[in-house]
Scaffold this motif. Structure first.
Motif, mmCIF file in Angstrom:
data_model
loop_
_atom_site.group_PDB
_atom_site.id
_atom_site.type_symbol
_atom_site.label_atom_id
_atom_site.label_comp_id
_atom_site.label_asym_id
_atom_site.label_seq_id
_atom_site.Cartn_x
_atom_site.Cartn_y
_atom_site.Cartn_z
ATOM 1 N N PHE A 247 0.686 -1.293 0.040
ATOM 2 C CA PHE A 247 0.113 -0.055 -0.057
ATOM 3 C C PHE A 247 0.851 1.254 0.095
ATOM 4 O O PHE A 247 0.371 2.474 -0.520
ATOM 5 N N PHE A 248 2.088 1.127 0.514
ATOM 6 C CA PHE A 248 2.812 2.614 0.614
ATOM 7 C C PHE A 248 4.121 2.341 -0.151
ATOM 8 O O PHE A 248 5.097 3.003 0.416
ATOM 9 N N VAL B 249 2.716 7.068 -12.884
ATOM 10 C CA VAL B 249 2.564 8.163 -12.124
ATOM 11 C C VAL B 249 1.550 8.269 -11.188
ATOM 12 O O VAL B 249 1.641 8.520 -9.798
ATOM 13 N N VAL B 250 0.351 7.676 -11.446
ATOM 14 C CA VAL B 250 -0.833 7.457 -10.751
ATOM 15 C C VAL B 250 -0.611 6.527 -9.643
ATOM 16 O O VAL B 250 -0.807 6.950 -8.359
ATOM 17 N N GLU B 251 -0.062 5.420 -9.868
ATOM 18 C CA GLU B 251 0.329 4.480 -8.915
ATOM 19 C C GLU B 251 1.374 4.884 -8.237
ATOM 20 O O GLU B 251 1.041 4.436 -6.602
ATOM 21 N N THR B 252 2.448 5.461 -8.454
ATOM 22 C CA THR B 252 3.484 6.003 -7.407
ATOM 23 C C THR B 252 2.935 7.066 -6.312
ATOM 24 O O THR B 252 3.101 6.836 -5.193
ATOM 25 N N LEU B 253 1.849 7.906 -6.790
ATOM 26 C CA LEU B 253 1.403 8.971 -6.081
ATOM 27 C C LEU B 253 0.431 8.693 -5.187
ATOM 28 O O LEU B 253 0.112 8.701 -4.050
ATOM 29 N N ALA B 254 -0.407 7.322 -5.562
ATOM 30 C CA ALA B 254 -1.534 7.121 -4.850
ATOM 31 C C ALA B 254 -0.960 5.924 -3.894
ATOM 32 O O ALA B 254 -1.697 5.853 -2.572
ATOM 33 N N THR B 255 0.251 5.261 -3.772
ATOM 34 C CA THR B 255 0.427 4.239 -3.116
ATOM 35 C C THR B 255 1.629 4.887 -1.932
ATOM 36 O O THR B 255 2.581 4.712 -1.766
ATOM 37 N N ARG B 256 0.815 6.080 -1.137
ATOM 38 C CA ARG B 256 1.416 6.549 -0.118
ATOM 39 C C ARG B 256 0.139 7.258 0.768
ATOM 40 O O ARG B 256 -0.829 7.268 0.337
ATOM 41 N N PRO B 257 0.468 7.548 1.815
ATOM 42 C CA PRO B 257 -0.744 8.069 2.739
ATOM 43 C C PRO B 257 -1.326 9.406 1.985
ATOM 44 O O PRO B 257 -0.437 10.218 1.697
ATOM 45 N N GLN B 258 -2.568 9.625 1.739
ATOM 46 C CA GLN B 258 -3.100 10.643 0.649
ATOM 47 C C GLN B 258 -4.470 11.248 1.248
ATOM 48 O O GLN B 258 -5.092 10.643 1.997
ATOM 49 N N SER C 261 -5.704 3.883 -2.709
ATOM 50 C CA SER C 261 -5.068 4.644 -1.831
ATOM 51 C C SER C 261 -5.247 4.315 -0.526
ATOM 52 O O SER C 261 -6.435 3.722 -0.263
ATOM 53 N N VAL C 262 -4.730 5.095 0.518
ATOM 54 C CA VAL C 262 -4.899 5.212 1.919
ATOM 55 C C VAL C 262 -5.150 6.641 2.299
ATOM 56 O O VAL C 262 -4.180 7.289 2.234
ATOM 57 N N CYS C 263 -6.517 6.849 2.735
ATOM 58 C CA CYS C 263 -6.550 8.103 3.361
ATOM 59 C C CYS C 263 -5.671 8.446 4.759
ATOM 60 O O CYS C 263 -5.526 7.440 5.537
ATOM 61 N N GLU C 264 -5.145 9.697 4.649
ATOM 62 C CA GLU C 264 -4.122 9.783 5.744
ATOM 63 C C GLU C 264 -4.789 10.215 7.127
ATOM 64 O O GLU C 264 -4.023 10.208 8.121
ATOM 65 N N HIS C 265 -6.104 10.534 7.100
ATOM 66 C CA HIS C 265 -6.830 10.822 8.306
ATOM 67 C C HIS C 265 -7.082 9.828 9.122
ATOM 68 O O HIS C 265 -6.875 9.851 10.461
ATOM 69 N N HIS C 266 -7.651 8.634 8.576
ATOM 70 C CA HIS C 266 -8.063 7.457 9.154
ATOM 71 C C HIS C 266 -7.432 6.214 9.010
ATOM 72 O O HIS C 266 -7.602 4.898 9.283
ATOM 73 N N LEU D 250 -10.292 12.692 -10.560
ATOM 74 C CA LEU D 250 -10.373 11.618 -9.741
ATOM 75 C C LEU D 250 -11.948 11.313 -9.293
ATOM 76 O O LEU D 250 -12.259 12.336 -8.913
ATOM 77 N N ASP D 251 -12.404 9.967 -9.157
ATOM 78 C CA ASP D 251 -13.671 9.715 -8.734
ATOM 79 C C ASP D 251 -13.512 8.843 -8.034
ATOM 80 O O ASP D 251 -13.065 7.436 -8.324
ATOM 81 N N ALA D 252 -13.586 8.860 -6.677
ATOM 82 C CA ALA D 252 -13.372 7.588 -5.708
ATOM 83 C C ALA D 252 -14.312 7.557 -4.573
ATOM 84 O O ALA D 252 -14.905 8.296 -4.093
ATOM 85 N N VAL D 253 -14.497 6.287 -4.187
ATOM 86 C CA VAL D 253 -15.320 6.057 -2.825
ATOM 87 C C VAL D 253 -14.301 5.819 -1.636
ATOM 88 O O VAL D 253 -13.324 5.131 -1.767
ATOM 89 N N HIS D 254 -14.611 6.602 -0.605
ATOM 90 C CA HIS D 254 -13.631 6.471 0.626
ATOM 91 C C HIS D 254 -14.259 5.628 1.555
ATOM 92 O O HIS D 254 -15.501 5.830 2.046
ATOM 93 N N GLY D 255 -13.529 4.902 2.383
ATOM 94 C CA GLY D 255 -13.795 4.061 3.559
ATOM 95 C C GLY D 255 -14.186 4.987 4.574
ATOM 96 O O GLY D 255 -15.322 4.704 5.188
ATOM 97 N N CYS D 256 -13.714 6.307 4.671
ATOM 98 C CA CYS D 256 -14.254 7.004 5.822
ATOM 99 C C CYS D 256 -15.546 7.620 5.728
ATOM 100 O O CYS D 256 -16.298 7.907 6.682
ATOM 101 N N VAL D 257 -16.185 7.530 4.505
ATOM 102 C CA VAL D 257 -17.569 8.015 4.476
ATOM 103 C C VAL D 257 -18.380 6.800 4.082
ATOM 104 O O VAL D 257 -19.600 6.969 4.677
ATOM 105 N N THR D 258 -18.173 5.606 3.610
ATOM 106 C CA THR D 258 -18.992 4.412 3.408
ATOM 107 C C THR D 258 -19.178 3.666 4.679
ATOM 108 O O THR D 258 -20.028 2.909 4.834
#
Length: 207
Positions: A42-43, A115-124, A83-88, A150-158
């Motif tokens: 993931f990171f 480029v997308v994969e590199t930047l997404a695989t870090r706390p974001q 990716s992984v949300c850096e808040h939770h 970007l169009d994404a679904v977030h675990g902290c919302v769902t």
């Protein structure tokens, strides 16, 4: 920069103990090792330079048709990312749509995915992720404009808080000519017409 897997294992054991669990019970005994493997994946982008993927460009002026420059954008739709949300430290996932208006150079489409994969695989956070992708492409290529949706679904919302399982988040980052909403309207329409547009059925990007 590599993930310190032994340390992740130790901290996972501590976390399990902190929530009142027994890390040595059969169901959890392998969890610290699994978490270390997961975090390594993931990171993987922490400390990696996304611009390195854009170094192998192709000069249009030296190609088979040197007098012919692209009259429109290069658009790559529906790049799946997570990716992984850096808040939770909860996951978020969706699709990225990238467009750039070439100057004298183009780049292999796979490089844009990297480029997308590199930047997404870090706390974001999604808002920053889109801006970083746009900056990497604008700085790494000879472009007259860059658009990142970007169009994404977030675990902290769902999964927590309001628990909205169908909610998705759309962000737009633009550089150069595409900072003008009128100039990017055609691209937005093309993105919206994609059969896979959005992280959930029925979602799409708006200018």
């Amino acid at each position: 920069m590599s993930v310190d897997k032994p340390r992740v294992e130790r901290l996972t054991r501590e976390l399990l103990e902190a929530i009142g669990e027994d890390p040595d019970r059969p169901g959890l005994k392998q969890t610290p090792g699994r978490m270390a493997e997961l975090y390594e994946e993931f990171f993987a982008g922490v400390g990696e330079d996304p611009a390195a993927h854009l170094e192998r460009t192709i000069s249009i002026s030296r190609g088979p048709a040197p007098d012919t420059l692209p009259s429109g954008a290069v658009l790559l739709r529906d790049i799946r990312f997570r990716s992984v949300c850096e808040h939770h430290l909860l996951p978020f996932a969706g699709v990225a749509h990238l467009a750039y208006l070439p100057g004298e150079q183009v780049v292999g489409l796979g490089a844009l995915v990297k480029v997308v994969e590199t930047l997404a695989t870090r706390p974001q956070v999604q808002e920053r992720l889109g801006e970083q992708i746009a900056d990497a492409i604008a700085d790494g290529l000879d472009t007259r404009g860059v658009l990142v949706v970007l169009d994404a679904v977030h675990g902290c919302v769902t999964m927590r808080g309001g628990r909205q399982p169908l909610a998705s988040t759309v962000t737009i980052a633009a550089r150069g000519e595409y900072t003008d909403p009128v100039a990017r309207a055609e691209l937005i329409a093309l993105i919206g017409s994609s059969s896979n547009a959005g992280a959930q059925p029925g979602t799409g990007a708006q200018a």
